[in-house]
Motif scaffolding. Structure first.
Motif, PDB file in Angstrom:
ATOM      1  N   SER A 366       0.824  -1.213   0.000  1.00  0.00           N
ATOM      2  CA  SER A 366       0.000   0.000   0.000  1.00  0.00           C
ATOM      3  C   SER A 366       0.854   1.259   0.000  1.00  0.00           C
ATOM      4  CB  SER A 366      -0.912   0.003   1.235  1.00  0.00           C
ATOM      5  OG  SER A 366      -0.168   0.223   2.418  1.00  0.00           O
ATOM      6  N   ASN A 367       2.094   1.114   0.379  1.00  0.00           N
ATOM      7  CA  ASN A 367       2.996   2.256   0.527  1.00  0.00           C
ATOM      8  C   ASN A 367       3.732   2.603  -0.761  1.00  0.00           C
ATOM      9  OD1 ASN A 367       3.435   3.896   2.813  1.00  0.00           O
ATOM     10  ND2 ASN A 367       5.526   3.172   3.009  1.00  0.00           N
ATOM     11  N   PHE A 368       3.849   1.631  -1.654  1.00  0.00           N
ATOM     12  CA  PHE A 368       4.783   1.773  -2.769  1.00  0.00           C
ATOM     13  C   PHE A 368       4.395   2.847  -3.774  1.00  0.00           C
ATOM     14  CE2 PHE A 368       6.768  -2.611  -2.123  1.00  0.00           C
ATOM     15  CZ  PHE A 368       7.977  -2.077  -1.737  1.00  0.00           C
ATOM     16  N   ASN A 369       3.120   2.942  -4.121  1.00  0.00           N
ATOM     17  CA  ASN A 369       2.734   3.912  -5.149  1.00  0.00           C
ATOM     18  C   ASN A 369       3.119   5.332  -4.748  1.00  0.00           C
ATOM     19  OD1 ASN A 369       1.687   2.040  -6.921  1.00  0.00           O
ATOM     20  ND2 ASN A 369      -0.410   2.273  -6.221  1.00  0.00           N
ATOM     21  N   MET A 435      -4.477  11.466  -9.310  1.00  0.00           N
ATOM     22  CA  MET A 435      -4.415  11.183  -7.879  1.00  0.00           C
ATOM     23  C   MET A 435      -5.365  12.097  -7.099  1.00  0.00           C
ATOM     24  SD  MET A 435      -0.265  10.697  -7.503  1.00  0.00           S
ATOM     25  CE  MET A 435      -0.276  10.692  -5.706  1.00  0.00           C
ATOM     26  N   VAL A 436      -5.437  13.358  -7.510  1.00  0.00           N
ATOM     27  CA  VAL A 436      -6.313  14.316  -6.832  1.00  0.00           C
ATOM     28  C   VAL A 436      -7.772  13.881  -6.933  1.00  0.00           C
ATOM     29  CG1 VAL A 436      -7.204  16.693  -6.911  1.00  0.00           C
ATOM     30  CG2 VAL A 436      -4.734  16.272  -7.106  1.00  0.00           C
ATOM     31  N   HIS A 437      -8.135  13.262  -8.049  1.00  0.00           N
ATOM     32  CA  HIS A 437      -9.541  12.938  -8.319  1.00  0.00           C
ATOM     33  C   HIS A 437      -9.864  11.453  -8.150  1.00  0.00           C
ATOM     34  CE1 HIS A 437     -10.611  16.967  -9.701  1.00  0.00           C
ATOM     35  NE2 HIS A 437      -9.409  17.009 -10.254  1.00  0.00           N
ATOM     36  N   MET A 438      -8.941  10.688  -7.578  1.00  0.00           N
ATOM     37  CA  MET A 438      -9.189   9.268  -7.335  1.00  0.00           C
ATOM     38  C   MET A 438      -9.051   8.965  -5.854  1.00  0.00           C
ATOM     39  SD  MET A 438      -7.169   7.180 -10.326  1.00  0.00           S
ATOM     40  CE  MET A 438      -7.579   7.312 -12.064  1.00  0.00           C
ATOM     41  N   ASN A 439      -9.849   8.016  -5.365  1.00  0.00           N
ATOM     42  CA  ASN A 439      -9.630   7.545  -4.008  1.00  0.00           C
ATOM     43  C   ASN A 439      -8.478   6.540  -4.027  1.00  0.00           C
ATOM     44  OD1 ASN A 439     -10.669   4.960  -4.779  1.00  0.00           O
ATOM     45  ND2 ASN A 439     -12.753   5.654  -4.333  1.00  0.00           N
ATOM     46  N   TYR A 440      -8.117   6.072  -2.828  1.00  0.00           N
ATOM     47  CA  TYR A 440      -6.954   5.198  -2.722  1.00  0.00           C
ATOM     48  C   TYR A 440      -7.114   3.924  -3.546  1.00  0.00           C
ATOM     49  CZ  TYR A 440      -3.556   1.955  -0.932  1.00  0.00           C
ATOM     50  OH  TYR A 440      -2.562   1.023  -0.859  1.00  0.00           O
TER      51      TYR A 440
END
Length: 525
Positions: A366-369, A435-440
Motif C-alpha cells: 500500500s505504501n509503494f505507489n 491522484m487528486v480525483h481518485m480515491n486510494y
C-alpha cells in the motif's frame, strides 16, 4: 589608496602589479592586492597581462561560479563600479531568495511567465513561493554543509519544518493535516492536495544534496504512512505528534539481502509470543537521520518479518539492546543515515503490530505507489536543475573563440535534456491530477502501472542527462568542487532513484503485468 569616485578603465589599468592589483568582473572593480598572495591558483595567474588591471570577467567566469562573489570574504574586496558601463557590462543581480529562475526551461512551465496550466491555482503559486524561500533560506545552506561532512541534518531545520507543518504535508492530504496551519496559513488543510505536495517534493529536489535529502525526511515519508493507516490509536498517539513536529524520527525497512525487490521473499523472522513478537534477522534500513546523533538509527523503525504461519507481519520496532546498527557507506552522503540493522531476539509489544498478524504484505504494498511518485517528483526537479546548469555553462563557456552553445553537438545534447525533463514533468502532472480525483482504491488499480513506468522512464532519462552534462562540462563535470560540482554530484548519486522503491526493470515489468490484467478477453488483431 582611496579609489576615486569615478573608476575608469584607464585608471584601473594602472593597478597591475604585485601589492597594487585591481581587476574588473562584470562592471565591478575589486582590489585583490592582499588576497592575491593567498589566491589558490597562485599569484602568477593574477599577474597575467589579460587580468591584472583589466576586465577579467571572461577569465573569472571560466573558472568560478558567480556565488563566489557573494561570499562575505570576497564581497568586501569590491571598491566600486566602473564608470561609463553599458548594458552589456551590467552586473546580473543574484536571484532573490524564493524567486523563480529566468533561464528557459529552468522552471516547470506553470511557473514560467506568460504560460498557463489547468492544474495549479493561486494557492499553489503562493505556496510555491513560500516553500522555495524556506528551502533556499533554511535548508540549502545546511544541506550543502552536511552533504559534504556526512553529518545528519541540523535539528533546527527539523524544528522549522515541524513548525510550518512541512513534515506533515510531505505525507500528502489527509486527516493528519486537520487543525494545522500549513505554511503559516497559506493553504487550508481541506484545500491541500497532491499538487501542493508535488511542489514541496520538487522544491526539495533542487538542493543538490541527495544523501542529505533522504536524511531530511525520506524515512518519515515512507515510514509514517503505515502507522497512520494501519496502526492502533494508542500507537499513533505515541508516535505521530512528535514525528510531525520534528522531535522524533522514523524509518522504513523492506530491503533485505535475501530479497531485494522481492518483498514477498523476506526472511527476517517474527515469532508470536504471549504479549507480542520476538524478532530475529537483518536489514538494510532505509535512510532517516536520528535525533540521537551518536547512532544512525531513529527512535522507531517499521520492519516487515516472516511469521511462523508463512505470512508477513509489519512491526514498529523501537531502539533497544537487541537492535544493532552499522553505518552503510553508499554513493551518496552518510547524511542519509543508511544503516545495516540486525535483530537478536528483540521483543516487540503486540500493540506495535501494523495491520493483521499475517497481512503485512498488504501494508507494504500500500505504501509503494506514493513512495515511487514522491521519488519521481524529486528526480524530475533535480534533472531540471542540471539542465539549468548546462544552459548557463553553454552560454558562458567559450571554446575555439566562440560560446560552447555555438557547437551543433552541444545544442543537440541540450535539446535532448529539455525534451526529457519536459516529458517527465508533464506525465507527472497528468498522474498527479488523477491522484487528486481518485480515491486510494482507484489509485492502486489504475495508477500503479503508470507510476511505475514514469519512475522507470525518469530514472533512465536521468542517466542520459547526467552523461551529457558531464560531457558538456568536461573535466569540471567530474570534480567535486568548483564550476561542475553539482554535475559531479548528480552523476554520482542519481542511481539512488533508479533502485529506490523498486529497480527499473522490476517496475517496468510491474507496469506491463498490470496492463495485461486489464486487457479485454478474446481481443484479436
Amino acid at each position: 589608496m582611496t579609489p576615486p569616485a569615478a573608476l575608469t578603465l584607464e585608471f584601473v589599468s594602472k593597478h597591475n602589479v604585485e601589492g597594487d592589483l585591481w581587476i574588473i568582473v562584470d562592471s565591478s572593480v575589486y582590489d585583490i592586492s592582499k588576497f592575491a598572495t593567498i589566491h589558490p591558483g597562485g599569484l602568477s595567474v593574477l599577474l597575467n597581462g589579460d587580468i591584472a588591471g583589466q576586465d577579467a570577467t571572461k577569465a573569472f567566469y571560466g573558472l568560478h561560479r558567480s556565488e563566489i562573489l557573494r561570499r562575505p570574504q570576497y564581497a568586501r574586496l569590491k571598491i566600486g563600479e566602473l564608470v561609463g558601463r553599458d548594458e552589456q557590462q551590467q552586473n546580473v543581480p543574484p536571484d532573490a531568495i524564493g524567486s523563480t529562475s529566468s533561464i528557459p526551461y529552468a522552471e516547470p512551465t506553470w511557473l514560467a511567465p506568460g504560460y498557463r496550466s489547468p492544474y495549479y491555482k493561486d494557492s499553489h503559486r503562493q505556496f510555491q513561493l513560500a516553500v522555495r524561500q524556506f528551502v533556499e533560506d533554511v535548508i540549502f545552506p545546511d544541506a550543502q554543509r552536511h552533504e559534504e561532512d556526512g553529518k545528519p541534518p541540523s535539528q533546527h531545520v527539523f524544528d522549522e519544518m515541524g513548525r510550518l507543518n512541512i513534515i506533515a504535508m510531505r505525507l500528502g492530504p489527509g486527516k493528519h493535516l486537520q487543525g494545522r496551519a500549513l505554511m503559516r496559513g497559506i493553504v487550508k488543510p481541506e484545500e491541500f492536495d497532491h499538487f501542493h505536495e508535488l511542489i514541496i517534493a520538487q522544491e526539495l529536489g533542487r538542493i543538490h544534496a541527495r544523501g542529505y535529502s533522504d536524511g531530511l525526511g525520506g524515512g518519515t515519508c515512507i515510514g509514517l504512512p503505515p502507522i497512520l493507516n494501519f496502526g492502533k490509536p494508542v500507537l499513533r498517539d505515541k508516535i505521530v505528534p512528535d514525528v510531525l513536529a520534528g522531535k522524533k524520527f522514523i524509518s522504513l525497512a523492506v530491503t533485505e539481502a535475501f530479497a531485494g525487490s522481492d518483498v514477498a521473499g523476506l526472511k527476517c523472522h517474527a515469532k508470536r509470543v504471549k504479549d507480542g513478537w520476538v524478532v530475529t534477522g537483518t536489514y538494510a534500513r532505509l535512510p532517516e537521520s536520528p535525533k540521537d546523533r551518536s547512532v544512525y538509527v531513529p527512535l522507531f523503525s517499521v520492519f516487515a518479518a516472516r511469521t511462523d504461519a508463512g505470512g508477513l507481519v509489519v512491526l514498529v520496532i523501537p531502539r533497544s539492546d537487541g537492535v544493532q546498527t552499522k553505518l552503510i557507506k553508499t554513493s551518496y552522503s552518510t547524511a542519509a543515515g543508511t544503516a545495516y540493522v540486525t535483530f537478536d531476539e528483540v521483543h516487540v509489544p503486540y500493540e506495535n503490530t501494523l495491520g493483521s498478524d499475517n497481512g503485512g504484505l498488504q501494508v507494504i504494498l500500500s505504501n509503494f505507489n506514493h513512495e515511487r511518485w514522491g521519488l519521481t517528483c524529486g528526480a524530475v526537479s533535480a534533472q531540471r536543475t542540471i539542465l539549468e546548469e548546462c544552459l548557463k555553462w553553454a552560454t558562458q563557456r567559450e571554446v575555439f573563440g566562440k560560446p560552447l552553445a555555438s557547437q551543433a553537438v552541444v545544442r543537440s545534447k541540450l535539446a535532448q535534456m529539455i525534451a526529457r525533463v519536459e516529458t517527465s514533468q508533464n506525465w507527472l502532472e497528468s498522474i498527479t491530477f488523477q491522484m487528486v480525483h481518485m480515491n486510494y482504491k482507484e489509485q492502486a488499480s489504475k495508477l500503479a502501472g503508470q507510476i511505475a513506468f514514469l519512475k522507470m522512464f525518469t530514472s533512465r532519462n536521468a542517466q542520459d542527462t547526467a552523461r551529457d552534462a558531464v560531457q558538456l562540462f568536461g573535466g569540471r563535470g567530474i570534480t567535486r568542487s568548483g564550476m561542475g560540482k553539482f554535475i559531479e554530484h548528480y552523476h554520482r548519486t542519481l542511481l539512488i532513484d533508479a533502485v529506490g522503491g523498486g529497480a527499473e526493470d522490476v517496475l517496468g515489468d510491474l507496469g506491463v503485468r498490470q496492463a495485461l490484467r486489464m486487457m479485454p478477453k478474446n481481443v484479436r488483431l
